[in-house]
Design a protein around this motif. Structure first.
Motif, PDB file in Angstrom:
ATOM      1  N   UNK A 121       0.843  -1.193   0.000  1.00 53.98           N
ATOM      2  CA  UNK A 121       0.000   0.000   0.000  1.00 53.98           C
ATOM      3  C   UNK A 121       0.878   1.243   0.000  1.00 53.98           C
ATOM      4  N   UNK A 122       0.434   2.240  -0.734  1.00 55.09           N
ATOM      5  CA  UNK A 122       1.155   3.501  -0.748  1.00 55.09           C
ATOM      6  C   UNK A 122       1.324   4.043   0.676  1.00 55.09           C
ATOM      7  N   UNK A 123       2.463   4.671   0.924  1.00 53.61           N
ATOM      8  CA  UNK A 123       2.776   5.145   2.287  1.00 53.61           C
ATOM      9  C   UNK A 123       1.739   6.151   2.782  1.00 53.61           C
ATOM     10  N   UNK A 124       1.285   7.064   1.898  1.00 56.57           N
ATOM     11  CA  UNK A 124       0.307   8.067   2.322  1.00 56.57           C
ATOM     12  C   UNK A 124      -1.034   7.426   2.649  1.00 56.57           C
ATOM     13  N   UNK A 125      -1.434   6.426   1.842  1.00 58.26           N
ATOM     14  CA  UNK A 125      -2.673   5.717   2.138  1.00 58.26           C
ATOM     15  C   UNK A 125      -2.557   4.953   3.452  1.00 58.26           C
ATOM     16  N   UNK A 126      -1.409   4.329   3.667  1.00 60.77           N
ATOM     17  CA  UNK A 126      -1.201   3.581   4.911  1.00 60.77           C
ATOM     18  C   UNK A 126      -1.265   4.519   6.117  1.00 60.77           C
ATOM     19  N   UNK A 127      -0.694   5.690   5.951  1.00 60.39           N
ATOM     20  CA  UNK A 127      -0.718   6.679   7.035  1.00 60.39           C
ATOM     21  C   UNK A 127      -2.155   7.110   7.344  1.00 60.39           C
ATOM     22  N   UNK A 128      -2.949   7.301   6.270  1.00 63.06           N
ATOM     23  CA  UNK A 128      -4.348   7.672   6.453  1.00 63.06           C
ATOM     24  C   UNK A 128      -5.116   6.544   7.126  1.00 63.06           C
ATOM     25  N   UNK A 129      -4.894   5.319   6.684  1.00 63.69           N
ATOM     26  CA  UNK A 129      -5.583   4.167   7.258  1.00 63.69           C
ATOM     27  C   UNK A 129      -5.266   4.025   8.742  1.00 63.69           C
ATOM     28  N   UNK A 130      -4.009   4.207   9.083  1.00 65.22           N
ATOM     29  CA  UNK A 130      -3.594   4.123  10.484  1.00 65.22           C
ATOM     30  C   UNK A 130      -4.274   5.194  11.328  1.00 65.22           C
ATOM     31  N   UNK A 131      -4.343   6.392  10.767  1.00 63.15           N
ATOM     32  CA  UNK A 131      -4.992   7.493  11.491  1.00 63.15           C
ATOM     33  C   UNK A 131      -6.473   7.216  11.700  1.00 63.15           C
ATOM     34  N   UNK A 132      -7.141   6.694  10.662  1.00 65.31           N
ATOM     35  CA  UNK A 132      -8.565   6.395  10.778  1.00 65.31           C
ATOM     36  C   UNK A 132      -8.814   5.320  11.830  1.00 65.31           C
ATOM     37  N   UNK A 133      -7.942   4.331  11.871  1.00 64.49           N
ATOM     38  CA  UNK A 133      -8.105   3.247  12.844  1.00 64.49           C
ATOM     39  C   UNK A 133      -8.003   3.763  14.278  1.00 64.49           C
ATOM     40  N   UNK A 134      -7.267   4.851  14.456  1.00 59.85           N
ATOM     41  CA  UNK A 134      -7.068   5.404  15.798  1.00 59.85           C
ATOM     42  C   UNK A 134      -8.175   6.364  16.207  1.00 59.85           C
ATOM     43  N   UNK A 135      -9.004   6.787  15.263  1.00 58.32           N
ATOM     44  CA  UNK A 135     -10.059   7.744  15.567  1.00 58.32           C
ATOM     45  C   UNK A 135     -11.196   7.090  16.332  1.00 58.32           C
ATOM     46  N   UNK A 136     -11.915   7.898  17.074  1.00 66.40           N
ATOM     47  CA  UNK A 136     -13.101   7.413  17.759  1.00 66.40           C
ATOM     48  C   UNK A 136     -14.228   7.213  16.756  1.00 66.40           C
ATOM     49  N   UNK A 137     -15.206   6.405  17.127  1.00 69.51           N
ATOM     50  CA  UNK A 137     -16.370   6.235  16.278  1.00 69.51           C
ATOM     51  C   UNK A 137     -17.051   7.579  16.031  1.00 69.51           C
ATOM     52  N   UNK A 138     -17.458   7.784  14.787  1.00 64.09           N
ATOM     53  CA  UNK A 138     -18.149   9.009  14.370  1.00 64.09           C
ATOM     54  C   UNK A 138     -17.290  10.258  14.510  1.00 64.09           C
ATOM     55  N   UNK A 139     -15.972  10.084  14.529  1.00 66.57           N
ATOM     56  CA  UNK A 139     -15.088  11.244  14.520  1.00 66.57           C
ATOM     57  C   UNK A 139     -14.919  11.663  13.048  1.00 66.57           C
ATOM     58  N   UNK A 140     -15.955  12.333  12.559  1.00 60.15           N
ATOM     59  CA  UNK A 140     -16.038  12.653  11.137  1.00 60.15           C
ATOM     60  C   UNK A 140     -17.126  13.706  10.960  1.00 60.15           C
ATOM     61  N   UNK A 141     -17.527  13.965   9.726  1.00 61.14           N
ATOM     62  CA  UNK A 141     -18.688  14.822   9.492  1.00 61.14           C
ATOM     63  C   UNK A 141     -19.900  14.162  10.158  1.00 61.14           C
ATOM     64  N   UNK A 142     -20.735  14.994  10.784  1.00 62.28           N
ATOM     65  CA  UNK A 142     -21.749  14.377  11.639  1.00 62.28           C
ATOM     66  C   UNK A 142     -23.112  15.057  11.511  1.00 62.28           C
ATOM     67  N   UNK A 143     -24.132  14.229  11.434  1.00 59.49           N
ATOM     68  CA  UNK A 143     -25.516  14.651  11.583  1.00 59.49           C
ATOM     69  C   UNK A 143     -26.205  13.541  12.354  1.00 59.49           C
ATOM     70  N   UNK A 144     -27.033  13.910  13.313  1.00 53.76           N
ATOM     71  CA  UNK A 144     -27.643  12.897  14.192  1.00 53.76           C
ATOM     72  C   UNK A 144     -28.369  11.832  13.379  1.00 53.76           C
ATOM     73  N   UNK A 145     -28.385  10.630  13.926  1.00 50.05           N
ATOM     74  CA  UNK A 145     -28.992   9.500  13.223  1.00 50.05           C
ATOM     75  C   UNK A 145     -30.507   9.521  13.378  1.00 50.05           C
ATOM     76  N   UNK A 146     -31.106  10.437  12.635  1.00 48.23           N
ATOM     77  CA  UNK A 146     -32.553  10.595  12.601  1.00 48.23           C
ATOM     78  C   UNK A 146     -32.953  10.835  11.140  1.00 48.23           C
ATOM     79  N   UNK A 147     -34.230  10.723  10.845  1.00 44.24           N
ATOM     80  CA  UNK A 147     -34.677  11.016   9.474  1.00 44.24           C
ATOM     81  C   UNK A 147     -34.251  12.431   9.063  1.00 44.24           C
ATOM     82  N   UNK A 148     -33.932  12.597   7.795  1.00 41.40           N
ATOM     83  CA  UNK A 148     -33.424  13.897   7.326  1.00 41.40           C
ATOM     84  C   UNK A 148     -34.262  14.494   6.209  1.00 41.40           C
ATOM     85  N   UNK A 149     -35.321  13.800   5.778  1.00 33.87           N
ATOM     86  CA  UNK A 149     -36.134  14.300   4.672  1.00 33.87           C
ATOM     87  C   UNK A 149     -36.739  15.651   5.034  1.00 33.87           C
ATOM     88  N   UNK A 150     -36.491  16.630   4.205  1.00 35.05           N
ATOM     89  CA  UNK A 150     -36.852  17.999   4.556  1.00 35.05           C
ATOM     90  C   UNK A 150     -38.346  18.156   4.809  1.00 35.05           C
TER      91      UNK A 150
END
Length: 615
Positions: free
Chosen positions: A1-30
Motif C-alpha cells: 500500500x502507498x505510504x500516504x494511504x497507509x498513514x491515512x488508514x492508520x490514522x482512521x483506525x485510531x479515531x473514535x467512532x463518528x469522529x467525522x462529518x456528523x448529523x444525528x442518526x434521525x430522518x433527514x427528509x426535509x
C-alpha cells in the motif's frame, strides 16, 4: 500500500467512532422535518400540557388521516435535525455553553416561516422550496455548537461540508473528466477531512486509492466506524445525484457549482463565521454574508469551469505548473528564450536575481516597520515568491511565472528555505506536499490556517550560467526537483551573425565559431571547457560597431577580456599571440590597429582560421 494511504488508514483506525462529518442518526427528509416543526409550533401556540412526544404522536395520526399518501414521523427526536437545518433554534444553556436537548422552548425560525409561506403547509411539495433546501444544506457547518460533541470528539472539524464536496467533485471532473466519487471514497476520505484547506490532501488520497483499488478492502474493514447521516441530507441537494455506489455532480449543475466554489474560495472570511447559529437560522445564504464580495457571483458561470482546476490554472491549455532551470553558456540567450517562449507580460511574472547576499527574507518576505497615521507599525512585507503566489491564487484564469535569474549565484537551498518542500509537483503541476507559514497564508489566502502549495498556474523558471564554476553549486536534492533544459548555443540563428566586427572582414558568426571550436579543442583547457564558450548573444549588435565618438574599445573590453581572464586563463597561448603578455597589451593592440590588423593579437593559426573564407 502507498505510504500516504497507509498513514491515512492508520490514522482512521485510531479515531473514535463518528469522529467525522456528523448529523444525528434521525430522518433527514426535509418535508418530514418541516411537518415536525409545524407540530412543534402548534404545540407551543396551543400551550399543550403534556410532553411533546405525546403531542407529536397524537397529531401525526390526524395528519395521516388528512394526507394518507404523505410520509410522517412520530419521532420527535428528529427535531434535532431541524436544528441542523436552521428550522428551529434550540434553547442555549449559558452555564454549559451548549444547546439543550429539550424542544419545548426552541424558537421557530424565519427559515421555517419562509418555507411555510411558500408551500402553504404542504411541506411534501419540496419542489416549491427546493432553493431554500439547497441554501440551508449548503450553509450547514461541521461541527457547530448544535453538535453536542463539537468541542471534544469532533473538535478539529471546522468546514462547510457541501462546499468541500463540491470542490472535490469539480477538481476531479476537470482533472479526470468524471465529476463523481465513490461512496467508499466519500465515506473514508472525504468525511474525515477536517478543514476545507485540506482538499488537496483528500484529492491526492482519492487518486492514490484509485490507482490501487485493492486497498479499499482495508478501509472497508473499519465497517460503520465513519457511517453518518449527513449523506442523507446531501442527497436532497439538486446539484447532486447520490446512489448506492457514487456521488455525482449533475452535468447541468457544473457551471453553477464551479461558480459557487470560485466565489467561496475568494472570500476566506466565510470559513470562520461568528454567530453561526444566528446565520444558519436566517434567510441569508452562504454567499450573502457581510463583506462577501458579491461581484464574484456576477461572473459568467460558463467561464468559471474553465477557470476552476486543481489549483486555479487555465484549463484551456495543457500548460501545467513546473520548475525549470534553463542553462547554457554565457550569452546564449536564456532570458530572451523566456520572453519568447513563456511570458513577456510584466503583469504575469516577477523577475529576481539571486546573488550571494540574497536571503530567504528577500524571497518570501519579512516584518518591516511602516508609518501609519504617525504611528510606527510592524507589518509583513511580501517578497517576490509570495507576491506571485498571491497573483496566481487570485487570478485562476491566468498563468504566472516566477523568474529567477542566475539561480546558482546565490545559496538557492537557503533562499528557498521551507518552500523547497513545495517543489515536488504532481502530474497536474501542484505541490504534492504543503508547508505551514502563517505569513504567506495570511497574505495569499487571507487566513493563517491555510497550508501553502504551489498551484498549477504558477511556473518557476530559473536561468543558470554554466560558466560560473566558482559560485554556489546546486545539490542533487535541489536539482532533482527541477527540469533541466539546455539552451542551445546556435550562432546560425543569431540575427546579426553576418555583421563584421568593427572595420574587420571577420563577422561575429565566424569569430564565434572559430573561438568556440578552439575552446573545445584546447589541450590545456580547464575541465568543462564547453561551458566557457561564447554564447551567440554574448554581445549586443551595437558592440560590433565603432562608437559615435570614434571609440572602438567596447568589443575588446567585453569579449577579449572574457577570453583572457576566463575562457583561456590557463591556456592563453592557444588563442592569443604570445608576444602579448597582459590584457592591457591585448586591448591596446586590438584598439590601436585598423581593419584586419586588429587580429594580430591572436596566434597565427587562429588568425588564419578567422580570415578563411566561409564555406
Amino acid at each position: 500500500m502507498n505510504e500516504l494511504l497507509q498513514r491515512k488508514l492508520t490514522k482512521l483506525a485510531e479515531l473514535d467512532n463518528l469522529q467525522c462529518w456528523y448529523l444525528v442518526k434521525q430522518p433527514t427528509e426535509f418535508g418530514l422535518i418541516c411537518y415536525l416543526v409545524f407540530l412543534l409550533k402548534r404545540y407551543k401556540e396551543e400551550g399543550y400540557k403534556g410532553n411533546i412526544a405525546e403531542f407529536v404522536s397524537e397529531q401525526t395520526q390526524v395528519l395521516r388521516s388528512a394526507k394518507p399518501d404523505v410520509n410522517f414521523s412520530t419521532n420527535y427526536r428528529a427535531l434535532r435535525v431541524a436544528a441542523f437545518f436552521g428550522l428551529i433554534k434550540l434553547e442555549f444553556d449559558s452555564s454549559t455553553g451548549s444547546y439543550k436537548n429539550g424542544y419545548e422552548n426552541a424558537e421557530i425560525t424565519e427559515v421555517f416561516e419562509e418555507i411555510n409561506d411558500r408551500c402553504l403547509g404542504d411541506f411534501e411539495k419540496t419542489h416549491l422550496y427546493a432553493n431554500i433546501i439547497q441554501r440551508q444544506i449548503e450553509k450547514m457547518f461541521v461541527s457547530s455548537k448544535i453538535d453536542e460533541q463539537s468541542d471534544d470528539i469532533r473538535s478539529e472539524y471546522r468546514l462547510y461540508p457541501a462546499m468541500l464536496l463540491y470542490k472535490i467533485l469539480i477538481e476531479l471532473g476537470l482533472s479526470q473528466g468524471n465529476y463523481r466519487i465513490s461512496i467508499s471514497e466519500y465515506k473514508y476520505l472525504v468525511v474525515t477531512t477536517e478543514s476545507f484547506n485540506q482538499y488537496l490532501d483528500t484529492l491526492l488520497l482519492i487518486k492514490l486509492l484509485r490507482e490501487d483499488e485493492s486497498t479499499i478492502t482495508e478501509f472497508e474493514n473499519l465497517g460503520n466506524k465513519f457511517d453518518n447521516r449527513l449523506i442523507q441530507a446531501l442527497k436532497q441537494l439538486p446539484t447532486l445525484l447520490i446512489d448506492s455506489h457514487y456521488i455525482t455532480l449533475l452535468p447541468e449543475k457544473i457551471s453553477e457549482v464551479a461558480l459557487k466554489v470560485f466565489a467561496f474560495e475568494q472570500n476566506p472570511q466565510v470559513f470562520d463565521t461568528t454567530e453561526y447559529i444566528d446565520f444558519l437560522c436566517s434567510k441569508t445564504s452562504l454567499f450573502e454574508l457581510p463583506n462577501f464580495n458579491t461581484d464574484l457571483l456576477s461572473v459568467d458561470p460558463a467561464t468559471v469551469v474553465a477557470k476552476q482546476n486543481l489549483s486555479g490554472a487555465e484549463s484551456s491549455s495543457d500548460k501545467k505548473g513546473d520548475n525549470i532551470i534553463l542553462y547554457g553558456v554565457p550569452g546564449v540567450g536564456k532570458s530572451h528564450f523566456i520572453s519568447k517562449n513563456y511570458c513577456d507580460d510584466e503583469q504575469r511574472f516577477e523577475r529576481i536575481v539571486f546573488h550571494p547576499d540574497y536571503m530567504n527574507t528577500d524571497f518570501i518576505g519579512q516584518i518591516l516597520p511602516s508609518l501609519e497615521n504617525g504611528v510606527v507599525e510592524y507589518k509583513f512585507t511580501a517578497g517576490a515568491f509570495t507576491r506571485i503566489l498571491k497573483k496566481a491564487h487570485t487570478n485562476p484564469n491566468e498563468h504566472y511565472y516566477l523568474i529567477i535569474e542566475e539561480i546558482n549565484r546565490g545559496n538557492a537551498p537557503a533562499i528557498f528555505g521551507e518552500v523547497f518542500q513545495l517543489l515536488d509537483r504532481d502530474s497536474n503541476g501542484i505541490s504534492e506536499y504543503t508547508i505551514s507559514n502563517p505569513y504567506i497564508s495570511e497574505e495569499v489566502y487571507g487566513s493563517k490556517d491555510w497550508t501553502v502549495r504551489l498551484p498549477s498556474n504558477l511556473t518557476i523558471l530559473a536561468t543558470m550560467n554554466t560558466a560560473d564554476q566558482n559560485v554556489f553549486t546546486l545539490d542533487t536534492a535541489f536539482q532533482r526537483r527541477w527540469q533541466m533544459q539546455m539552451i542551445e548555443n546556435d550562432i546560425e540563428n543569431c540575427n546579426f551573425k553576418d555583421k563584421p566586427i568593427l572595420d574587420t572582414t571577420v563577422s561575429w558568426g565566424r569569430f564565434n565559431t572559430v573561438v568556440n571550436n578552439q575552446i573545445l579543442s584546447s589541450r590545456r583547457s580547464v575541465i568543462s571547457s564547453e561551458d566557457k564558450r561564447l554564447g551567440a548573444y554574448f554581445i549586443k549588435k551595437e558592440l560590433l560597431e565603432i562608437g559615435l565618438n570614434g571609440s572602438n574599445s567596447r568589443f575588446a573590453e567585453k569579449v577579449l577580456k572574457y577570453l583572457w581572464d576566463d575562457a583561456f586563463k590557463l591556456s592563453r597561448d592557444d588563442l592569443f599571440n604570445n608576444n602579448y603578455q597582459s590584457l592591457d597589451e591585448i586591448i591596446k593592440g586590438f584598439n590601436n590597429s585598423i581593419a584586419d590588423d586588429r587580429l594580430d593579437i591572436f596566434n597565427s593559426d587562429i588568425k588564419t582560421l578567422l580570415l578563411m573564407p566561409s564555406e
